[in-house]
Design a protein around this motif. Sequence first.
Motif, PDB file in Angstrom:
ATOM      1  N   ASN A  83       0.605  30.062  -9.786  1.00  0.00           N
ATOM      2  CA  ASN A  83       0.996  30.084 -11.462  1.00  0.00           C
ATOM      3  C   ASN A  83       1.862  29.021 -12.037  1.00  0.00           C
ATOM      4  O   ASN A  83       1.652  28.724 -13.189  1.00  0.00           O
ATOM      5  CB  ASN A  83       1.295  31.475 -11.903  1.00  0.00           C
ATOM      6  CG  ASN A  83       0.278  32.182 -11.588  1.00  0.00           C
ATOM      7  OD1 ASN A  83      -0.981  32.135 -12.417  1.00  0.00           O
ATOM      8  ND2 ASN A  83       0.151  33.420 -10.575  1.00  0.00           N
ATOM      9  N   VAL A  84       2.945  28.523 -11.149  1.00  0.00           N
ATOM     10  CA  VAL A  84       3.595  27.468 -11.636  1.00  0.00           C
ATOM     11  C   VAL A  84       3.133  26.170 -11.875  1.00  0.00           C
ATOM     12  O   VAL A  84       3.030  25.784 -13.002  1.00  0.00           O
ATOM     13  CB  VAL A  84       4.867  27.216 -10.756  1.00  0.00           C
ATOM     14  CG1 VAL A  84       5.696  26.275 -10.944  1.00  0.00           C
ATOM     15  CG2 VAL A  84       5.754  28.526 -10.691  1.00  0.00           C
ATOM     16  N   SER A  85       1.968  25.837 -11.069  1.00  0.00           N
ATOM     17  CA  SER A  85       1.243  24.662 -11.361  1.00  0.00           C
ATOM     18  C   SER A  85       0.457  24.770 -12.336  1.00  0.00           C
ATOM     19  O   SER A  85       0.089  23.959 -13.326  1.00  0.00           O
ATOM     20  CB  SER A  85       0.720  23.984  -9.975  1.00  0.00           C
ATOM     21  OG  SER A  85      -0.342  24.944  -9.568  1.00  0.00           O
ATOM     22  N   ILE A  86      -0.269  26.011 -12.403  1.00  0.00           N
ATOM     23  CA  ILE A  86      -1.136  26.405 -13.697  1.00  0.00           C
ATOM     24  C   ILE A  86      -0.441  25.958 -15.033  1.00  0.00           C
ATOM     25  O   ILE A  86      -0.912  25.573 -16.139  1.00  0.00           O
ATOM     26  CB  ILE A  86      -2.027  27.689 -13.444  1.00  0.00           C
ATOM     27  CG1 ILE A  86      -2.755  27.755 -12.190  1.00  0.00           C
ATOM     28  CG2 ILE A  86      -2.652  28.056 -14.971  1.00  0.00           C
ATOM     29  CD1 ILE A  86      -3.467  29.055 -12.029  1.00  0.00           C
ATOM     30  N   TYR A  87       0.757  26.851 -15.091  1.00  0.00           N
ATOM     31  CA  TYR A  87       1.421  26.880 -16.163  1.00  0.00           C
ATOM     32  C   TYR A  87       2.206  25.411 -16.750  1.00  0.00           C
ATOM     33  O   TYR A  87       2.110  25.165 -17.895  1.00  0.00           O
ATOM     34  CB  TYR A  87       2.349  28.009 -16.405  1.00  0.00           C
ATOM     35  CG  TYR A  87       1.604  29.099 -16.808  1.00  0.00           C
ATOM     36  CD1 TYR A  87       1.472  29.732 -18.192  1.00  0.00           C
ATOM     37  CD2 TYR A  87       0.605  29.781 -15.760  1.00  0.00           C
ATOM     38  CE1 TYR A  87       0.441  30.561 -18.621  1.00  0.00           C
ATOM     39  CE2 TYR A  87      -0.075  30.819 -16.191  1.00  0.00           C
ATOM     40  CZ  TYR A  87      -0.150  31.398 -17.516  1.00  0.00           C
ATOM     41  OH  TYR A  87      -1.148  32.212 -17.862  1.00  0.00           O
ATOM     42  N   LYS A  88       2.456  24.824 -15.821  1.00  0.00           N
ATOM     43  CA  LYS A  88       2.982  23.549 -15.802  1.00  0.00           C
ATOM     44  C   LYS A  88       1.929  22.390 -16.762  1.00  0.00           C
ATOM     45  O   LYS A  88       2.120  21.771 -17.521  1.00  0.00           O
ATOM     46  CB  LYS A  88       3.385  22.685 -14.577  1.00  0.00           C
ATOM     47  CG  LYS A  88       4.225  21.723 -14.878  1.00  0.00           C
ATOM     48  CD  LYS A  88       4.628  20.981 -13.361  1.00  0.00           C
ATOM     49  CE  LYS A  88       4.828  19.743 -13.359  1.00  0.00           C
ATOM     50  NZ  LYS A  88       5.348  18.953 -12.125  1.00  0.00           N
ATOM     51  N   SER A  89       0.498  22.586 -16.144  1.00  0.00           N
ATOM     52  CA  SER A  89      -0.547  21.687 -16.722  1.00  0.00           C
ATOM     53  C   SER A  89      -0.815  22.253 -18.026  1.00  0.00           C
ATOM     54  O   SER A  89      -1.104  21.598 -18.938  1.00  0.00           O
ATOM     55  CB  SER A  89      -1.656  21.582 -15.756  1.00  0.00           C
ATOM     56  OG  SER A  89      -2.054  22.691 -15.575  1.00  0.00           O
ATOM     57  N   GLN A  90      -0.965  23.735 -18.132  1.00  0.00           N
ATOM     58  CA  GLN A  90      -1.280  24.358 -19.578  1.00  0.00           C
ATOM     59  C   GLN A  90      -0.105  23.882 -20.440  1.00  0.00           C
ATOM     60  O   GLN A  90      -0.619  23.678 -21.764  1.00  0.00           O
ATOM     61  CB  GLN A  90      -1.592  25.617 -19.359  1.00  0.00           C
ATOM     62  CG  GLN A  90      -3.028  25.852 -18.395  1.00  0.00           C
ATOM     63  CD  GLN A  90      -3.745  27.063 -18.592  1.00  0.00           C
ATOM     64  OE1 GLN A  90      -3.222  27.809 -19.424  1.00  0.00           O
ATOM     65  NE2 GLN A  90      -5.057  26.905 -18.099  1.00  0.00           N
ATOM     66  N   ALA A  91       0.961  24.041 -20.175  1.00  0.00           N
ATOM     67  CA  ALA A  91       1.973  23.705 -21.013  1.00  0.00           C
ATOM     68  C   ALA A  91       1.838  22.244 -21.548  1.00  0.00           C
ATOM     69  O   ALA A  91       2.125  21.897 -22.872  1.00  0.00           O
ATOM     70  CB  ALA A  91       3.570  23.817 -20.477  1.00  0.00           C
ATOM     71  N   ASN A 112       6.617  36.817 -17.612  1.00  0.00           N
ATOM     72  CA  ASN A 112       7.981  36.326 -17.980  1.00  0.00           C
ATOM     73  C   ASN A 112       8.157  34.796 -17.646  1.00  0.00           C
ATOM     74  O   ASN A 112       8.589  33.935 -18.289  1.00  0.00           O
ATOM     75  CB  ASN A 112       9.088  37.054 -17.606  1.00  0.00           C
ATOM     76  CG  ASN A 112       9.033  38.588 -17.984  1.00  0.00           C
ATOM     77  OD1 ASN A 112       7.977  39.248 -17.982  1.00  0.00           O
ATOM     78  ND2 ASN A 112      10.154  39.257 -18.885  1.00  0.00           N
ATOM     79  N   THR A 113       7.979  34.830 -16.064  1.00  0.00           N
ATOM     80  CA  THR A 113       8.446  33.547 -15.547  1.00  0.00           C
ATOM     81  C   THR A 113       7.331  32.391 -15.779  1.00  0.00           C
ATOM     82  O   THR A 113       7.772  31.078 -16.023  1.00  0.00           O
ATOM     83  CB  THR A 113       8.520  33.660 -14.125  1.00  0.00           C
ATOM     84  OG1 THR A 113       9.703  34.594 -13.863  1.00  0.00           O
ATOM     85  CG2 THR A 113       9.058  32.370 -13.186  1.00  0.00           C
ATOM     86  N   ASN A 114       6.003  32.759 -16.004  1.00  0.00           N
ATOM     87  CA  ASN A 114       4.938  31.727 -16.438  1.00  0.00           C
ATOM     88  C   ASN A 114       5.445  31.500 -17.706  1.00  0.00           C
ATOM     89  O   ASN A 114       5.264  30.187 -18.011  1.00  0.00           O
ATOM     90  CB  ASN A 114       3.850  32.371 -16.628  1.00  0.00           C
ATOM     91  CG  ASN A 114       2.913  32.723 -15.240  1.00  0.00           C
ATOM     92  OD1 ASN A 114       3.784  32.096 -14.124  1.00  0.00           O
ATOM     93  ND2 ASN A 114       2.081  33.429 -15.095  1.00  0.00           N
TER      94      ASN A 114
END
Length: 309
Positions: A83-91, A112-114
Amino acid sequence: MIARGVMLGPDQPVILHMLDIPPAAEALSGVKMELVDAAFPLLKGVVATTDAVEACSGVNVAIMVGGFPRKEGMERKDVMSKNVSIYKSQASALEKHAASNCKVLVVANPANTNALILKEFAPSIPEKNITCLTRLDHNRALGQISERLSVQVSDVKNVIIWGNHSSTQYPDVNHATVRIPAGEKSVRELVADDAWLNAEFITTVQQRGAAIIKARKLSSALSAASSACDHIRDWVLGTPEGSWVSMGVYSDGSYNVPAGLIYSFPVTCKNGEWSIVQGLSIDEFSRKKLDLTAEELTEEKALAYSCLS
Ligand code: LMR
């Protein structure tokens, strides 16, 4: 729900941008067909795409439901690095292409962390605009009290979810009330069973997501969607006078919760802005629970940052 006006009100036209991953493109095109076929008067357009840039372009509200899902028996931490990599790119896509005032609601776990990762990688979006969903837990708490007392759920208000959208969250009824013919009465007084309120009630709400996964073999869907609509509606259109809701927001250190976490607080909303309700009394029992869930979030934050390096 969005196309019917449940999220933004019955007079607000909407254009839906829907993003999914390439293997789901055909199913997504089917959803688009259905949206057209439903002939929603408020629906002024549908963009169905597998391109994050196209999906994020010009959006005013972003509801982040995509994530690597938790399966039965899995801990939320197991899915952190995906999820960290998904949220980094969507951000990055939101940062570059969304409307400058875009309001963001993260639903996918660990929510919360995403949201924190999203905030980190979308620095031009104001931190006040990045939130996560704990309204689902808030509504679950209202539901439990309403069932226990056999009262209308709409007559129960001002429960609080503190902390993480996880099994360490603290559903707090110390300030909750029920509307009665003569005015209002406290939930504690009406339930008159502190043992239940301090134990079973709390664990039922904390474990409800897992109970649904066990029963359905899938995460909550209807209740999550409905509470996401509640979250955005109240944020944009305001909370009713005298009542608050729970939202995961960027902590400013209120209630001695460490600043810099996305933590669920009681909030009121007005003119499209949320504010943390201040000055509520926190007893010793509650203090421990607020700290415990903050500790988990601090650990999750460290784990997420370690996945970045
Ligand atoms: C829920 O609370 O229903 C979900 O967040 C559970 C999950 O982990 O998908």
